[in-house]
Design a protein around this motif. Structure first.
Motif, short mmCIF file in Angstrom:
data_model
loop_
_atom_site.label_atom_id
_atom_site.label_comp_id
_atom_site.label_asym_id
_atom_site.label_seq_id
_atom_site.Cartn_x
_atom_site.Cartn_y
_atom_site.Cartn_z
N THR A 113 0.84 -1.21 0.00
CA THR A 113 0.00 0.00 0.00
C THR A 113 0.87 1.25 0.00
O THR A 113 0.60 2.21 -0.72
CB THR A 113 -0.91 0.01 1.25
N ILE A 114 1.91 1.24 0.81
CA ILE A 114 2.83 2.39 0.85
C ILE A 114 3.50 2.56 -0.50
O ILE A 114 3.58 3.68 -1.03
CB ILE A 114 3.90 2.19 1.94
N ILE B 78 3.45 5.90 -2.86
CA ILE B 78 4.69 6.58 -3.24
C ILE B 78 4.79 6.68 -4.76
O ILE B 78 5.18 7.72 -5.30
CB ILE B 78 5.92 5.83 -2.68
N ARG B 79 4.42 5.59 -5.45
CA ARG B 79 4.47 5.62 -6.91
C ARG B 79 3.55 6.70 -7.47
O ARG B 79 3.92 7.44 -8.40
CB ARG B 79 4.09 4.25 -7.48
N LYS B 80 2.36 6.83 -6.89
CA LYS B 80 1.42 7.84 -7.35
C LYS B 80 1.96 9.25 -7.09
O LYS B 80 1.79 10.15 -7.93
CB LYS B 80 0.08 7.65 -6.67
N LEU B 81 2.59 9.45 -5.94
CA LEU B 81 3.17 10.76 -5.64
C LEU B 81 4.31 11.09 -6.60
O LEU B 81 4.46 12.23 -7.04
CB LEU B 81 3.67 10.80 -4.20
N PHE C 152 11.57 11.86 -4.07
CA PHE C 152 11.25 10.72 -3.21
C PHE C 152 12.33 9.64 -3.34
O PHE C 152 12.56 9.12 -4.41
CB PHE C 152 9.88 10.14 -3.58
N LYS C 153 12.99 9.36 -2.23
CA LYS C 153 14.08 8.40 -2.22
C LYS C 153 13.70 7.14 -1.44
O LYS C 153 13.13 7.23 -0.36
CB LYS C 153 15.34 9.01 -1.58
N THR C 154 14.04 5.99 -2.01
CA THR C 154 13.80 4.71 -1.34
C THR C 154 15.06 4.29 -0.62
O THR C 154 16.14 4.29 -1.21
CB THR C 154 13.42 3.63 -2.38
#
Length: 226
Positions: A196-197, A201-204, A213-215
């Motif tokens: 879900t997270i 994150i992908r949508k953002l 956005f860093k993983t």
């Protein structure tokens, strides 16, 4: 920056001397310690703005030192970062689990280290309370009005995407663990998976751009301004 205090902890005198020299050139007040026990004693006295920790040290290693500092209420406003030659994923994960704000791998150029230190101090633990309005280089977020603008253009985000974004930008550069994100955005009473997270994150990233956005593999996500 001149009034800010940094405690550098490493069992290698050459490393201590080099880091201290470069930090003092920038006007920081610098204290040094050769092991974890000594570091905790000094930290309780001077209450540093930032602690720079090695992992492998005698008497008390960096992980235990970080854990004890995080349990010390006197140091709740102190930023803690690891500076170590150990770059394995499991070591980095252990560092974040111990409560570190950042994990920096040696070797690193002095100018790059200074930049990282200044960024950490800017967002420090003492400013954890999120402002109602966040103004970045390209992104503006108004939490009170639920408005997000990218390069001046307003975007409409679903509630959970907005809350996730607000959490990440509340402390730019801080790595938010998945467990923290789930708790803060979805709450303990809602059962959702890690996927879900990732989807949010992908949508953002699609809407605001991928570069912010860093993983952090095995840990979570962070928001960085570029």
């Amino acid at each position: 920056m001149g009034s800010q205090t940094i405690l550098v902890v490493d069992d290698e005198p050459d490393i201590l001397e080099l880091v201290q020299y470069n930090l003092e050139k920038e006007g920081f007040a610098v204290y040094t310690a050769g092991n974890g026990r000594e570091a905790i004693e000094i930290a309780e006295k001077v209450i540093p703005d930032l602690v720079l920790l090695d992992v492998m040290m005698p008497e008390m290693d960096g992980m235990e030192t970080c854990t004890q500092m995080r349990e010390n209420t006197k140091l709740e406003g102190t930023v803690i970062a690891f500076l170590t030659a150990r770059g394995e994923d499991y070591s980095q994960i252990a560092g974040f689990d111990a409560g570190a704000d950042d994990y920096i791998t040696k070797p690193i150029k002095p100018r790059v280290l200074l930049s990282r230190m200044k960024a950490l101090l800017r967002r420090g633990k003492k400013s954890e309370v999120a402002k109602e309005v966040f103004e970045g280089k390209n992104i503006t977020i108004n939490r009170d009005r639920y408005i997000v603008a990218v390069n001046g253009k307003e975007l409409s985000l679903p509630k959970k995407e907005f809350e996730l974004l607000s959490l990440l930008v509340s402390q730019p550069g801080k790595v938010f663990k998945r467990s923290t994100i789930l708790k803060e955005v979805w709450g303990n009473d809602v059962v959702v998976g890690d996927r879900t997270i990732d989807v949010h994150i992908r949508k953002l990233r699609e809407k605001l751009g991928n570069h912010n956005f860093k993983t952090v593999k095995g840990v979570g996500y962070k928001f960085e301004e570029e």
